[in-house]
Motif scaffolding. Sequence first.
Motif, PDB file in Angstrom:
ATOM      1  N   SER A  26       0.824  -1.216   0.000  1.00  0.00           N
ATOM      2  CA  SER A  26       0.000   0.000   0.000  1.00  0.00           C
ATOM      3  C   SER A  26       0.859   1.267   0.000  1.00  0.00           C
ATOM      4  O   SER A  26       0.344   2.369  -0.118  1.00  0.00           O
ATOM      5  CB  SER A  26      -0.918   0.013   1.233  1.00  0.00           C
ATOM      6  N   ARG A  27       2.169   1.103   0.137  1.00  0.00           N
ATOM      7  CA  ARG A  27       3.047   2.271   0.219  1.00  0.00           C
ATOM      8  C   ARG A  27       4.091   2.304  -0.902  1.00  0.00           C
ATOM      9  O   ARG A  27       5.055   3.077  -0.822  1.00  0.00           O
ATOM     10  CB  ARG A  27       3.780   2.261   1.567  1.00  0.00           C
ATOM     11  N   LEU A  28       3.912   1.505  -1.914  1.00  0.00           N
ATOM     12  CA  LEU A  28       4.938   1.436  -2.950  1.00  0.00           C
ATOM     13  C   LEU A  28       5.186   2.807  -3.588  1.00  0.00           C
ATOM     14  O   LEU A  28       6.319   3.135  -3.943  1.00  0.00           O
ATOM     15  CB  LEU A  28       4.536   0.421  -4.038  1.00  0.00           C
ATOM     16  N   HIS A  29       4.132   3.636  -3.675  1.00  0.00           N
ATOM     17  CA  HIS A  29       4.288   4.953  -4.288  1.00  0.00           C
ATOM     18  C   HIS A  29       5.173   5.879  -3.441  1.00  0.00           C
ATOM     19  O   HIS A  29       5.625   6.903  -3.925  1.00  0.00           O
ATOM     20  CB  HIS A  29       2.911   5.597  -4.493  1.00  0.00           C
ATOM     21  N   ARG A  30       5.420   5.492  -2.198  1.00  0.00           N
ATOM     22  CA  ARG A  30       6.258   6.334  -1.330  1.00  0.00           C
ATOM     23  C   ARG A  30       7.690   5.805  -1.234  1.00  0.00           C
ATOM     24  O   ARG A  30       8.484   6.259  -0.431  1.00  0.00           O
ATOM     25  CB  ARG A  30       5.641   6.423   0.059  1.00  0.00           C
ATOM     26  N   ALA A  31       8.037   4.857  -2.038  1.00  0.00           N
ATOM     27  CA  ALA A  31       9.398   4.304  -2.082  1.00  0.00           C
ATOM     28  C   ALA A  31       9.888   3.842  -0.716  1.00  0.00           C
ATOM     29  O   ALA A  31      10.812   4.418  -0.142  1.00  0.00           O
ATOM     30  CB  ALA A  31      10.355   5.343  -2.678  1.00  0.00           C
ATOM     31  N   GLY A 184      13.532   1.782  -8.124  1.00  0.00           N
ATOM     32  CA  GLY A 184      12.200   1.214  -7.884  1.00  0.00           C
ATOM     33  C   GLY A 184      12.236  -0.109  -7.129  1.00  0.00           C
ATOM     34  O   GLY A 184      11.232  -0.828  -7.062  1.00  0.00           O
TER      35      GLY A 184
END
Length: 453
Positions: A26-31, A184
């Motif tokens: 759920s936090r992949l967009h926050r690296a 990434g």
Amino acid sequence: MIVVKFGGTSVGDADAICRAADVVASRLHRAPVVVVSAASGTTTELLGIAEQAARGQLIGALRSVEHIRERHIAMCDVLLRDVPGGPDTAAEIAAMCDEVASLAEALTTLGHITPRSLDAVASFGEQMSALLVTEAFRARGIPAQHVDAREVIVTSDHFNQAEPSLDAISDRARDRVAPMVRAGIIPVLGGYIGATAAGVTTTLGRGGSDYTASLLGAALGADDIEIWTDVDGMLTADPRVVSDAKLISQIRFDEASELASFGAKVLHPNTIAPAVRRGIPVYIYNTRNPARSGTRIMFDAPRRPVTAIAAKGDVTTVRVSAPRMLLAKGFLRSVFEIFERHRTSVDVVSTSEVSVSVTLDDATRLDELLIDLRMLGDVSIERDRAVVAIVGSGIGDRGDCMGRALQALGGMHVHMVSLSASGINLTVVVDGPSMQDAMRSLHAEFFSHEANS
Ligand code: ADP
Ligand code: ASP
Ligand code: MG
């Protein structure tokens, strides 16, 4: 970029690791950069193996190694069932257990343990969990990659309680971790463990994975540091002792740091300093209850007279009485120099006309300390005491807290009372067996609805 740390219960079984994977997904967009503890109970078991082995009880030690092996292999079986690399991961974990067994045999032959060998054994908990979690995340579509924390967390050789080398950690994090984040990839590191510049394995002290998270967060300039654990956040007291402890949604850095130092185990006491240095907010969340808002630790949370209560037991008090010397110039300095020389930190201090009393968490160097302290005066020691701390940034502004605290403790024997120099911490020293009652009484006094005004 954020750092996301999972504690022992949050990676303690296959279901927990799946929940941790959901949080990271759920936090992949926050690296995220992930830090994991050993599966709950493993570090204690490993330390027990080393101690048992050194006492010559090799069979018992090897039985515990097998228990750790079975538990981790069972997790592999569930989490990596249909994964092509699953058997390799299980084989790597089994090889680590073989190494622990060899170390145990060596300790039995030697017949004693050193802090260095304890760290070598203890480090396997995080080595295993970091590998297992990485592969479990990959199996769930998270592009995770294991980074051996010992290549990043450079420390002193003060084994069992190693001090981090901040500049070296920044360099290593920049070289080893940051490029992965930019590409990434989700780096996964074991907490708690590090290595000296020469590559010898060390640990940061029990509960040290939180500290790893904040060291990495500071080194990488993270936006946030998230500590995922088994409670909803920082509460007004340890919920295992005070059943109606309440969630603190925002707390100041200095209060959180003080609570951690005085026994609020939810956070390692050193966690706050690196975050403060870089102004990085720290959050505490519950892996079992991710929808809850958690606690935010920050500079400008509201000031409250009393924010929470913490306590720690197994404390030793030392009193040095020197009727003719106390007020003499340099006496107190001589006392504290002795503690410093023996690398023993003191928590609560109180002085009277003729004596100075201090509390120690760690009395391992007491014998050497006593030899030096007795040169200054009469020394008396009391063991099995507890320190209970009432923490609040406004405590010093309110004149009534001490009176209320002492009244709430009723007939309990209070050996020392101290309002800290920072003015945010009122501590009382009580008999060890009274610690939990003292916490409950103080919590009722300051947090029952009518009273906390
Ligand atoms: P982890 O393995 O996730 O690092 P810990 O066991 O180290 O977890 O810390 C979480 C525990 O800290 C909780 O289960 C709780 O019993 C204890 N604790 C002590 N004081 C507090 C407090 N003030 N608020 C929340 N938890 C606390
Ligand atoms: N596994 C280590 C311990 O049990 C570190 C941690 O959990 O933070 O102390
Ligand atoms: Mg912990």
